[in-house]
Design a protein around this motif. Structure first.
Motif, PDB file in Angstrom:
ATOM      1  N   MET A   1       5.185   7.704 -35.398  1.00 46.31           N
ATOM      2  CA  MET A   1       4.707   8.853 -34.649  1.00 46.31           C
ATOM      3  C   MET A   1       5.753   9.185 -33.574  1.00 46.31           C
ATOM      4  SD  MET A   1       1.143   9.108 -32.669  1.00 46.31           S
ATOM      5  CE  MET A   1       0.473  10.676 -32.500  1.00 46.31           C
ATOM      6  N   LEU A   2       5.959  10.457 -33.391  1.00 49.18           N
ATOM      7  CA  LEU A   2       6.948  10.894 -32.399  1.00 49.18           C
ATOM      8  C   LEU A   2       6.437  10.694 -31.002  1.00 49.18           C
ATOM      9  CD1 LEU A   2       8.279  14.274 -33.870  1.00 49.18           C
ATOM     10  CD2 LEU A   2       9.557  12.171 -33.632  1.00 49.18           C
ATOM     11  N   LYS A   3       7.375  10.371 -30.110  1.00 45.23           N
ATOM     12  CA  LYS A   3       7.037  10.263 -28.706  1.00 45.23           C
ATOM     13  C   LYS A   3       7.663  11.441 -27.986  1.00 45.23           C
ATOM     14  CE  LYS A   3       6.751   5.303 -28.852  1.00 45.23           C
ATOM     15  NZ  LYS A   3       7.317   4.047 -28.411  1.00 45.23           N
ATOM     16  N   PRO A   4       7.177  11.788 -26.802  1.00 46.68           N
ATOM     17  CA  PRO A   4       7.752  12.911 -26.060  1.00 46.68           C
ATOM     18  C   PRO A   4       9.256  12.718 -25.813  1.00 46.68           C
ATOM     19  CG  PRO A   4       5.692  12.291 -25.066  1.00 46.68           C
ATOM     20  CD  PRO A   4       5.971  11.311 -26.143  1.00 46.68           C
ATOM     21  N   MET A   5       9.683  11.477 -25.584  1.00 46.28           N
ATOM     22  CA  MET A   5      11.099  11.231 -25.327  1.00 46.28           C
ATOM     23  C   MET A   5      11.918  11.479 -26.585  1.00 46.28           C
ATOM     24  SD  MET A   5      11.537  10.734 -22.230  1.00 46.28           S
ATOM     25  CE  MET A   5      13.201  10.159 -22.122  1.00 46.28           C
ATOM     26  N   ASP A   6      11.313  11.226 -27.745  1.00 40.01           N
ATOM     27  CA  ASP A   6      12.013  11.489 -29.010  1.00 40.01           C
ATOM     28  C   ASP A   6      12.312  12.973 -29.144  1.00 40.01           C
ATOM     29  OD1 ASP A   6      11.905   8.809 -29.639  1.00 40.01           O
ATOM     30  OD2 ASP A   6      10.064   8.996 -30.861  1.00 40.01           O
ATOM     31  N   ILE A   7      11.347  13.788 -28.761  1.00 37.57           N
ATOM     32  CA  ILE A   7      11.541  15.240 -28.831  1.00 37.57           C
ATOM     33  C   ILE A   7      12.593  15.664 -27.791  1.00 37.57           C
ATOM     34  CG2 ILE A   7      10.421  17.489 -28.528  1.00 37.57           C
ATOM     35  CD1 ILE A   7       7.840  16.143 -29.500  1.00 37.57           C
ATOM     36  N   HIS A   8      12.478  15.080 -26.593  1.00 42.20           N
ATOM     37  CA  HIS A   8      13.392  15.456 -25.499  1.00 42.20           C
ATOM     38  C   HIS A   8      14.835  15.066 -25.840  1.00 42.20           C
ATOM     39  CE1 HIS A   8      14.740  16.380 -21.529  1.00 42.20           C
ATOM     40  NE2 HIS A   8      15.089  15.115 -21.255  1.00 42.20           N
ATOM     41  N   ASN A   9      15.042  13.945 -26.438  1.00 39.91           N
ATOM     42  CA  ASN A   9      16.390  13.437 -26.721  1.00 39.91           C
ATOM     43  C   ASN A   9      16.961  13.955 -28.043  1.00 39.91           C
ATOM     44  OD1 ASN A   9      16.432  11.964 -24.376  1.00 39.91           O
ATOM     45  ND2 ASN A   9      15.569  10.126 -25.361  1.00 39.91           N
ATOM     46  N   LYS A  10      16.172  14.676 -28.775  1.00 38.54           N
ATOM     47  CA  LYS A  10      16.631  15.173 -30.073  1.00 38.54           C
ATOM     48  C   LYS A  10      17.769  16.167 -29.867  1.00 38.54           C
ATOM     49  CE  LYS A  10      16.441  15.910 -34.497  1.00 38.54           C
ATOM     50  NZ  LYS A  10      16.966  14.949 -35.407  1.00 38.54           N
ATOM     51  N   GLU A  11      18.828  15.975 -30.605  1.00 38.08           N
ATOM     52  CA  GLU A  11      19.975  16.905 -30.530  1.00 38.08           C
ATOM     53  C   GLU A  11      20.149  17.507 -31.916  1.00 38.08           C
ATOM     54  OE1 GLU A  11      23.519  15.462 -28.805  1.00 38.08           O
ATOM     55  OE2 GLU A  11      22.474  14.537 -27.141  1.00 38.08           O
ATOM     56  N   PHE A  12      20.394  18.776 -31.892  1.00 35.93           N
ATOM     57  CA  PHE A  12      20.592  19.518 -33.134  1.00 35.93           C
ATOM     58  C   PHE A  12      22.075  19.828 -33.300  1.00 35.93           C
ATOM     59  CE2 PHE A  12      16.301  20.481 -31.747  1.00 35.93           C
ATOM     60  CZ  PHE A  12      15.581  20.235 -32.898  1.00 35.93           C
ATOM     61  N   LYS A  13      22.518  19.943 -34.518  1.00 36.74           N
ATOM     62  CA  LYS A  13      23.917  20.309 -34.785  1.00 36.74           C
ATOM     63  C   LYS A  13      24.101  21.789 -34.517  1.00 36.74           C
ATOM     64  CE  LYS A  13      24.413  16.959 -38.424  1.00 36.74           C
ATOM     65  NZ  LYS A  13      24.584  16.747 -39.809  1.00 36.74           N
ATOM     66  N   LYS A  14      25.309  22.118 -34.104  1.00 34.65           N
ATOM     67  CA  LYS A  14      25.578  23.510 -33.794  1.00 34.65           C
ATOM     68  C   LYS A  14      26.177  24.158 -35.022  1.00 34.65           C
ATOM     69  CE  LYS A  14      26.051  22.876 -28.957  1.00 34.65           C
ATOM     70  NZ  LYS A  14      26.633  23.138 -27.789  1.00 34.65           N
ATOM     71  N   ALA A  15      25.693  25.299 -35.253  1.00 39.59           N
ATOM     72  CA  ALA A  15      26.212  26.036 -36.392  1.00 39.59           C
ATOM     73  C   ALA A  15      26.514  27.464 -35.942  1.00 39.59           C
ATOM     74  CB  ALA A  15      25.194  26.031 -37.521  1.00 39.59           C
ATOM     75  N   MET A  16      27.221  28.123 -36.707  1.00 38.18           N
ATOM     76  CA  MET A  16      27.567  29.498 -36.350  1.00 38.18           C
ATOM     77  C   MET A  16      26.347  30.361 -36.542  1.00 38.18           C
ATOM     78  SD  MET A  16      31.366  30.163 -37.458  1.00 38.18           S
ATOM     79  CE  MET A  16      31.332  31.644 -38.049  1.00 38.18           C
ATOM     80  N   VAL A  24      15.937  27.183 -27.506  1.00 34.41           N
ATOM     81  CA  VAL A  24      15.368  26.061 -28.256  1.00 34.41           C
ATOM     82  C   VAL A  24      14.996  24.962 -27.292  1.00 34.41           C
ATOM     83  CG1 VAL A  24      15.891  24.242 -29.935  1.00 34.41           C
ATOM     84  CG2 VAL A  24      16.555  26.584 -30.410  1.00 34.41           C
ATOM     85  N   ASP A  25      15.870  24.665 -26.286  1.00 31.42           N
ATOM     86  CA  ASP A  25      15.567  23.608 -25.307  1.00 31.42           C
ATOM     87  C   ASP A  25      14.314  23.954 -24.499  1.00 31.42           C
ATOM     88  OD1 ASP A  25      17.623  22.002 -26.107  1.00 31.42           O
ATOM     89  OD2 ASP A  25      19.033  22.703 -24.564  1.00 31.42           O
ATOM     90  N   GLU A  26      14.180  25.226 -24.079  1.00 31.81           N
ATOM     91  CA  GLU A  26      12.997  25.633 -23.300  1.00 31.81           C
ATOM     92  C   GLU A  26      11.725  25.457 -24.152  1.00 31.81           C
ATOM     93  OE1 GLU A  26      13.510  29.613 -21.863  1.00 31.81           O
ATOM     94  OE2 GLU A  26      15.134  29.014 -20.533  1.00 31.81           O
ATOM     95  N   PHE A  27      11.868  25.911 -25.404  1.00 31.80           N
ATOM     96  CA  PHE A  27      10.691  25.782 -26.277  1.00 31.80           C
ATOM     97  C   PHE A  27      10.348  24.316 -26.502  1.00 31.80           C
ATOM     98  CE2 PHE A  27       8.686  25.659 -30.522  1.00 31.80           C
ATOM     99  CZ  PHE A  27       7.567  26.410 -30.233  1.00 31.80           C
ATOM    100  N   LEU A  28      11.360  23.479 -26.690  1.00 32.73           N
ATOM    101  CA  LEU A  28      11.107  22.054 -26.888  1.00 32.73           C
ATOM    102  C   LEU A  28      10.490  21.440 -25.627  1.00 32.73           C
ATOM    103  CD1 LEU A  28      14.258  20.853 -28.881  1.00 32.73           C
ATOM    104  CD2 LEU A  28      11.928  21.026 -29.704  1.00 32.73           C
ATOM    105  N   ASP A  29      10.902  21.910 -24.451  1.00 32.81           N
ATOM    106  CA  ASP A  29      10.311  21.413 -23.194  1.00 32.81           C
ATOM    107  C   ASP A  29       8.814  21.747 -23.142  1.00 32.81           C
ATOM    108  OD1 ASP A  29      12.638  20.261 -22.310  1.00 32.81           O
ATOM    109  OD2 ASP A  29      13.244  21.988 -21.083  1.00 32.81           O
TER     110      ASP A  29
END
Length: 197
Positions: A1-16, A24-29
């Motif tokens: 099960m995901l924890k809030p810190m897992d969501i907070h620390n999740k990094e996505f790859k950057k693409a064009m 995305v960060d605001e929405f994830l917050d």
């Protein structure tokens, strides 16, 4: 099960041609806040569920205990009823035996009184018959004595009585020894005939 810190620390790859990273960060917050809130609510609900489960177990134990108590009470009541019925049957049997004893005793007393009455009635009747026979015999004796009296002798006796009614000196002279002897003989005959009867 995901924890809030897992969501907070999740990094996505950057693409064009990818999404705006800040958006995305605001929405994830926001998601983290809601997820943390839901996680707290879930913990509260789990705690409540655990408490309810414990309470349910306690209630089940109480229910089992109550059922056992009811079963014991029913058995006790059944035993009391059985004992009461046995005691009542014993009392009825004792009462019937006592009634039979009293009836038997009363019948024996009644039979004794009846026997005594019968015996007394028989004795009374025997005594009555004996007295009747005695009086019949006495009457027969009196009738025979009356039948045995000679009228000439009675007339002579009356004449002698008239002479006896005269003064004593004249009576002594009037009565001869021969007449006196006749009277005595006649009286003796009457007495002898009475005794033989």
């Amino acid at each position: 099960m995901l924890k809030p810190m897992d969501i907070h620390n999740k990094e996505f790859k950057k693409a064009m041609r990818g999404y705006d990273a800040e958006e995305v960060d605001e929405f994830l917050d926001e998601i983290i806040v809601d997820y943390e809130k839901m996680q707290r609510e879930l913990d509260v609900l789990k705690t409540q569920l655990s408490n309810y489960s414990e309470n349910m177990n306690s209630y089940r134990e109480k229910e089992i205990s109550l059922n056992n108590t009811l079963v014991s009470a029913q058995r006790f009541a059944d035993q009391l009823i059985k004992d009461a019925e046995q005691k009542a049957a014993g009392i009825v049997a004792d009462a019937e035996a006592e009634a039979q004893r009293i009836i038997g005793s009363t019948e024996a007393k009644y039979n004794k009184v009846l026997e005594d009455y019968t015996m007394l009635a028989t004795r009374y009747n025997d005594a009555k018959e004996t007295l009747k026979d005695y009086f019949r015999n006495q009457i027969a004796v009196l009738e025979k004595e009356e039948a045995g009296i000679n009228t000439d002798e009675v007339a002579a006796y009356l004449k002698q009585n008239e002479a006896l009614e005269a003064p004593a000196e004249d009576a002594e002279q009037a009565m001869s020894e021969n007449e006196e002897t006749k009277i005595n003989v006649k009286l003796k005959e009457i007495m002898d005939s009475t005794e033989t009867k």
